[in-house]
Design an enzyme around this catalytic site. Structure first.
Site, PDB file in Angstrom:
ATOM      1  N   ARG A  26       0.825  -1.217   0.000  1.00  0.00           N
ATOM      2  CA  ARG A  26       0.000   0.000   0.000  1.00  0.00           C
ATOM      3  C   ARG A  26       0.857   1.264   0.000  1.00  0.00           C
ATOM      4  NH1 ARG A  26      -5.512  -1.414   1.990  1.00  0.00           N
ATOM      5  NH2 ARG A  26      -5.946   0.762   2.397  1.00  0.00           N
ATOM      6  N   TYR A  71       0.879   4.255  -2.591  1.00  0.00           N
ATOM      7  CA  TYR A  71      -0.231   5.209  -2.450  1.00  0.00           C
ATOM      8  C   TYR A  71      -0.053   6.039  -1.176  1.00  0.00           C
ATOM      9  CZ  TYR A  71      -5.119   6.829  -2.236  1.00  0.00           C
ATOM     10  OH  TYR A  71      -6.274   7.595  -2.180  1.00  0.00           O
ATOM     11  N   SER A  92     -18.408  -0.728  -4.021  1.00  0.00           N
ATOM     12  CA  SER A  92     -18.780  -1.162  -5.379  1.00  0.00           C
ATOM     13  C   SER A  92     -18.760  -2.688  -5.472  1.00  0.00           C
ATOM     14  CB  SER A  92     -17.868  -0.518  -6.422  1.00  0.00           C
ATOM     15  OG  SER A  92     -16.530  -0.513  -6.004  1.00  0.00           O
ATOM     16  N   ASN A  93     -17.753  -3.331  -4.875  1.00  0.00           N
ATOM     17  CA  ASN A  93     -17.731  -4.802  -4.909  1.00  0.00           C
ATOM     18  C   ASN A  93     -18.996  -5.404  -4.309  1.00  0.00           C
ATOM     19  OD1 ASN A  93     -15.229  -4.980  -6.066  1.00  0.00           O
ATOM     20  ND2 ASN A  93     -14.256  -6.085  -4.393  1.00  0.00           N
ATOM     21  N   PHE A  94     -19.337  -4.984  -3.087  1.00  0.00           N
ATOM     22  CA  PHE A  94     -20.473  -5.598  -2.384  1.00  0.00           C
ATOM     23  C   PHE A  94     -21.774  -5.373  -3.170  1.00  0.00           C
ATOM     24  CE2 PHE A  94     -18.771  -5.650   2.313  1.00  0.00           C
ATOM     25  CZ  PHE A  94     -17.740  -6.489   1.910  1.00  0.00           C
ATOM     26  N   THR A 134     -12.934  -1.859  10.397  1.00  0.00           N
ATOM     27  CA  THR A 134     -13.953  -0.811  10.222  1.00  0.00           C
ATOM     28  C   THR A 134     -13.506   0.250   9.214  1.00  0.00           C
ATOM     29  OG1 THR A 134     -13.088   0.642  11.963  1.00  0.00           O
ATOM     30  CG2 THR A 134     -14.687  -1.061  12.636  1.00  0.00           C
ATOM     31  N   ARG A 135     -14.510   0.893   8.633  1.00  0.00           N
ATOM     32  CA  ARG A 135     -14.298   2.073   7.792  1.00  0.00           C
ATOM     33  C   ARG A 135     -15.461   3.025   8.061  1.00  0.00           C
ATOM     34  NH1 ARG A 135     -10.333  -0.445   7.176  1.00  0.00           N
ATOM     35  NH2 ARG A 135      -9.066  -0.781   5.302  1.00  0.00           N
ATOM     36  N   PRO A 175      -5.741  -1.677   6.941  1.00  0.00           N
ATOM     37  CA  PRO A 175      -5.977  -1.021   8.234  1.00  0.00           C
ATOM     38  C   PRO A 175      -7.145  -1.652   8.991  1.00  0.00           C
ATOM     39  CG  PRO A 175      -5.651   0.611   6.514  1.00  0.00           C
ATOM     40  CD  PRO A 175      -5.783  -0.715   5.826  1.00  0.00           C
TER      41      PRO A 175
HETATM   42  P1  NAD Z   1     -10.797   7.618  -9.282  1.00  0.00           P
HETATM   43  O1  NAD Z   1      -9.809   6.563  -9.558  1.00  0.00           O
HETATM   44  O2  NAD Z   1     -12.197   7.421  -9.696  1.00  0.00           O
HETATM   45  O3  NAD Z   1     -10.325   9.020  -9.879  1.00  0.00           O
HETATM   46  C1  NAD Z   1      -8.986   9.349 -10.102  1.00  0.00           C
HETATM   47  C2  NAD Z   1      -8.879  10.021 -11.453  1.00  0.00           C
HETATM   48  O4  NAD Z   1      -7.512  10.397 -11.684  1.00  0.00           O
HETATM   49  C3  NAD Z   1      -9.277   9.106 -12.606  1.00  0.00           C
HETATM   50  O5  NAD Z   1     -10.157   9.783 -13.473  1.00  0.00           O
HETATM   51  C4  NAD Z   1      -7.956   8.776 -13.284  1.00  0.00           C
HETATM   52  O6  NAD Z   1      -8.103   8.481 -14.650  1.00  0.00           O
HETATM   53  C5  NAD Z   1      -7.163  10.024 -13.014  1.00  0.00           C
HETATM   54  N1  NAD Z   1      -5.714   9.812 -13.043  1.00  0.00           N
HETATM   55  C6  NAD Z   1      -4.994   8.821 -12.462  1.00  0.00           C
HETATM   56  N2  NAD Z   1      -3.693   8.972 -12.721  1.00  0.00           N
HETATM   57  C7  NAD Z   1      -3.574  10.085 -13.501  1.00  0.00           C
HETATM   58  C8  NAD Z   1      -2.489  10.750 -14.110  1.00  0.00           C
HETATM   59  N3  NAD Z   1      -1.221  10.309 -13.975  1.00  0.00           N
HETATM   60  N4  NAD Z   1      -2.732  11.860 -14.851  1.00  0.00           N
HETATM   61  C9  NAD Z   1      -3.997  12.322 -15.011  1.00  0.00           C
HETATM   62  N5  NAD Z   1      -5.068  11.718 -14.472  1.00  0.00           N
HETATM   63  C10 NAD Z   1      -4.858  10.623 -13.709  1.00  0.00           C
HETATM   64  O7  NAD Z   1     -10.717   7.899  -7.697  1.00  0.00           O
HETATM   65  P2  NAD Z   1     -11.568   8.862  -6.761  1.00  0.00           P
HETATM   66  O8  NAD Z   1     -12.179   8.022  -5.733  1.00  0.00           O
HETATM   67  O9  NAD Z   1     -12.409   9.767  -7.554  1.00  0.00           O
HETATM   68  O10 NAD Z   1     -10.399   9.685  -6.071  1.00  0.00           O
HETATM   69  C11 NAD Z   1     -10.091  11.012  -6.437  1.00  0.00           C
HETATM   70  C12 NAD Z   1      -8.994  11.538  -5.517  1.00  0.00           C
HETATM   71  O11 NAD Z   1      -9.441  11.523  -4.158  1.00  0.00           O
HETATM   72  C13 NAD Z   1      -7.719  10.693  -5.576  1.00  0.00           C
HETATM   73  O12 NAD Z   1      -6.602  11.573  -5.495  1.00  0.00           O
HETATM   74  C14 NAD Z   1      -7.799   9.857  -4.321  1.00  0.00           C
HETATM   75  O13 NAD Z   1      -6.523   9.515  -3.847  1.00  0.00           O
HETATM   76  C15 NAD Z   1      -8.526  10.793  -3.371  1.00  0.00           C
HETATM   77  N6  NAD Z   1      -9.231  10.031  -2.325  1.00  0.00           N
HETATM   78  C16 NAD Z   1     -10.353   9.300  -2.611  1.00  0.00           C
HETATM   79  C17 NAD Z   1     -10.980   8.560  -1.613  1.00  0.00           C
HETATM   80  C18 NAD Z   1     -12.231   7.752  -1.865  1.00  0.00           C
HETATM   81  O14 NAD Z   1     -12.706   7.070  -0.969  1.00  0.00           O
HETATM   82  N7  NAD Z   1     -12.837   7.797  -3.019  1.00  0.00           N
HETATM   83  C19 NAD Z   1     -10.439   8.554  -0.323  1.00  0.00           C
HETATM   84  C20 NAD Z   1      -9.289   9.276  -0.077  1.00  0.00           C
HETATM   85  C21 NAD Z   1      -8.697  10.031  -1.071  1.00  0.00           C
HETATM   86  N1  UDP Z   2     -12.892  -5.342   1.434  1.00  0.00           N
HETATM   87  C1  UDP Z   2     -13.635  -6.496   1.561  1.00  0.00           C
HETATM   88  N2  UDP Z   2     -14.121  -7.080   0.423  1.00  0.00           N
HETATM   89  C2  UDP Z   2     -13.928  -6.561  -0.804  1.00  0.00           C
HETATM   90  C3  UDP Z   2     -13.181  -5.355  -0.934  1.00  0.00           C
HETATM   91  C4  UDP Z   2     -12.681  -4.780   0.220  1.00  0.00           C
HETATM   92  O1  UDP Z   2     -13.849  -7.006   2.668  1.00  0.00           O
HETATM   93  O2  UDP Z   2     -14.423  -7.137  -1.788  1.00  0.00           O
HETATM   94  C5  UDP Z   2     -12.386  -4.689   2.660  1.00  0.00           C
HETATM   95  C6  UDP Z   2     -10.916  -4.332   2.627  1.00  0.00           C
HETATM   96  O3  UDP Z   2     -10.133  -5.435   3.055  1.00  0.00           O
HETATM   97  C7  UDP Z   2     -10.858  -3.155   3.582  1.00  0.00           C
HETATM   98  C8  UDP Z   2     -12.216  -2.481   3.424  1.00  0.00           C
HETATM   99  O4  UDP Z   2     -13.051  -3.455   2.787  1.00  0.00           O
HETATM  100  O5  UDP Z   2     -10.729  -3.599   4.908  1.00  0.00           O
HETATM  101  C9  UDP Z   2     -12.178  -1.231   2.567  1.00  0.00           C
HETATM  102  O6  UDP Z   2     -11.522  -1.553   1.353  1.00  0.00           O
HETATM  103  P1  UDP Z   2     -11.387  -0.530   0.150  1.00  0.00           P
HETATM  104  O7  UDP Z   2     -10.505  -1.176  -0.856  1.00  0.00           O
HETATM  105  O8  UDP Z   2     -12.715  -0.072  -0.299  1.00  0.00           O
HETATM  106  O9  UDP Z   2     -10.668   0.773   0.769  1.00  0.00           O
HETATM  107  P2  UDP Z   2      -9.420   1.007   1.753  1.00  0.00           P
HETATM  108  O10 UDP Z   2      -8.879  -0.294   2.252  1.00  0.00           O
HETATM  109  O11 UDP Z   2      -8.429   1.735   0.909  1.00  0.00           O
HETATM  110  O12 UDP Z   2      -9.984   1.808   2.844  1.00  0.00           O
END
Ligand code: NAD
Ligand code: UDP
Length: 309
Positions: free
Chosen positions: A140, A143, A187-189, A208-209, A272
């Site tokens: 991880r 990221y 999305s998976n669930f 938890t989340r 986590p």
């Molecule tokens: P997402 O994957 O749907 O969106 C990310 C976008 O960035 C995509 O459209 C992808 O094509 C684009 N991208 C990736 N690499 C690129 C590059 N090198 N150049 C140009 N574009 C690029 O994800 P999201 O959930 O919409 O997340 C958006 C932002 O929020 C991300 O920075 C992510 O780290 C942050 N974030 C999201 C969550 C969440 O739960 N969704 C949580 C924490 C942080």
């Molecule tokens: N997770 C799960 N089943 C799945 C996908 C994810 O149980 O099909 C769990 C995963 O192990 C984590 C939590 O759901 O504990 C959230 O996962 P996600 O990938 O959505 O986000 P992140 O771990 O980055 O918070």
């Protein structure tokens, strides 16, 4: 206002672009379409104040803008682990390029950071002053450490070059426009439940989340961008409601009326065990808190995913 949104064709970015376009701002959506899609921004293409640019943030980009939202980065573990070197480059070089642009054109720049900067937290719930517990060499890390380095760059450009920065730490966010195949838990669930497939619980499912509906998140993000001068953050944005993955699976089964069964799969490395934001700072500085409870948000998200089948 002229606004650049990197990652604008992704899940969160597409909702943000919509809000800004409807506000009447001039929006440039910059995306390399790695995890985002043209479908997400399709309804915006008819607006004269919306423009899509296919570009990679690891390469320089120049435009006269007033504000930059830097969201470009894959967010789901399977996608950011697909090419971990690229993920790190996207976070670090993307931050340098956007900060350089902000410096040159004197724009305000907001970084979409993440609760992953807290790693597998030893402090619960997580406040902004907690430094985190992050493995620097795990699967991880590309990221987590990429996002941590990006935060460092933001604060160094601020101290060294007086760039006007805003940093938000986003906790797990969900809603329409999530990629149905991106491997995240919501999305998976939902997809598994709608298809009548087994629901995959990683590990015991007791981790938890805290799940925030995308409309709430985008409102917080917007308020942060337009917050008082000098307030840099970092600020947590998330919904403090905390659920185990077993509880989430049960809610999805109840709301979809699915006959899917739960199956356990191995827990991924460094997953986590707990995650819950303290949002007092966002309440105080942004007058923001989430308004959409998990069940209500899940219903809207289920409707969206039904439409993708
Ligand atoms: P997402 O994957 O749907 O969106 C990310 C976008 O960035 C995509 O459209 C992808 O094509 C684009 N991208 C990736 N690499 C690129 C590059 N090198 N150049 C140009 N574009 C690029 O994800 P999201 O959930 O919409 O997340 C958006 C932002 O929020 C991300 O920075 C992510 O780290 C942050 N974030 C999201 C969550 C969440 O739960 N969704 C949580 C924490 C942080
Ligand atoms: N997770 C799960 N089943 C799945 C996908 C994810 O149980 O099909 C769990 C995963 O192990 C984590 C939590 O759901 O504990 C959230 O996962 P996600 O990938 O959505 O986000 P992140 O771990 O980055 O918070």
């Amino acid at each position: 206002m002229r606004i650049l949104v990197t990652g604008g064709a992704g899940f969160i970015g597409s909702h943000l672009c919509k809000k800004l376009v409807e506000n009447g701002d001039d929006v440039i959506c910059l995306d390399n379409l790695f995890t985002g899609s043209k479908q997400n921004i399709d309804p915006l293409l008819d607006y004269h104040n919306f423009e899509f640019v296919r570009h990679d943030v690891t390469k320089e980009y120049l435009a006269e803008v007033d504000q930059i939202y830097n969201l470009a980065c894959p967010a789901s573990p399977p996608h950011y682990q697909y090419n971990p070197v690229k993920t790190m480059k996207t976070s670090v070089m993307g931050a340098i390029n956007m900060l350089g642009l902000a410096k040159r054109v004197k724009a305000r720049v907001l970084q979409a950071s993440t609760s992953e900067v807290y790693g597998n937290p030893l402090v619960h719930p997580q406040k902004e002053d907690y430094w985190g517990n992050v493995n620097p060499i795990g699967i991880r890390s590309c990221y987590d450490e990429g996002k941590r380095a990006a935060e460092t760059l933001f604060f160094d450009y601020h101290r060294q070059n007086h760039v006007d920065i805003k940093v938000i730490r986003i906790f797990n966010t969900y809603g329409p426009n999530m990629n149905p195949n991106d491997g995240r838990v919501v999305s998976n669930f939902i997809m598994q439940a709608l298809r009548g497939e087994d629901i995959t619980i990683f590990g015991e499912g007791t981790q938890t989340r805290s799940f925030c509906y995308v409309d709430d998140l985008v409102e917080g993000m917007y308020r942060m961008m337009n917050s008082r001068e000098g307030f840099t953050g970092p600020v947590n944005l998330g919904n403090p409601g905390e659920f185990t993955m077993l509880e989430l699976a049960q809610k999805v089964i109840d709301l979809t009326g699915s006959s899917s069964k739960l199956v356990h799969k191995p827990l991924p490395q460094d997953d986590p065990t707990q995650r819950k934001p303290v949002i007092e700072l966002a309440k105080k500085e942004l007058d923001w808190e989430p308004t959409i409870p998990l069940e209500e948000g899940l219903k809207k998200t289920i409707e969206y995913f039904k439409g993708t089948l």
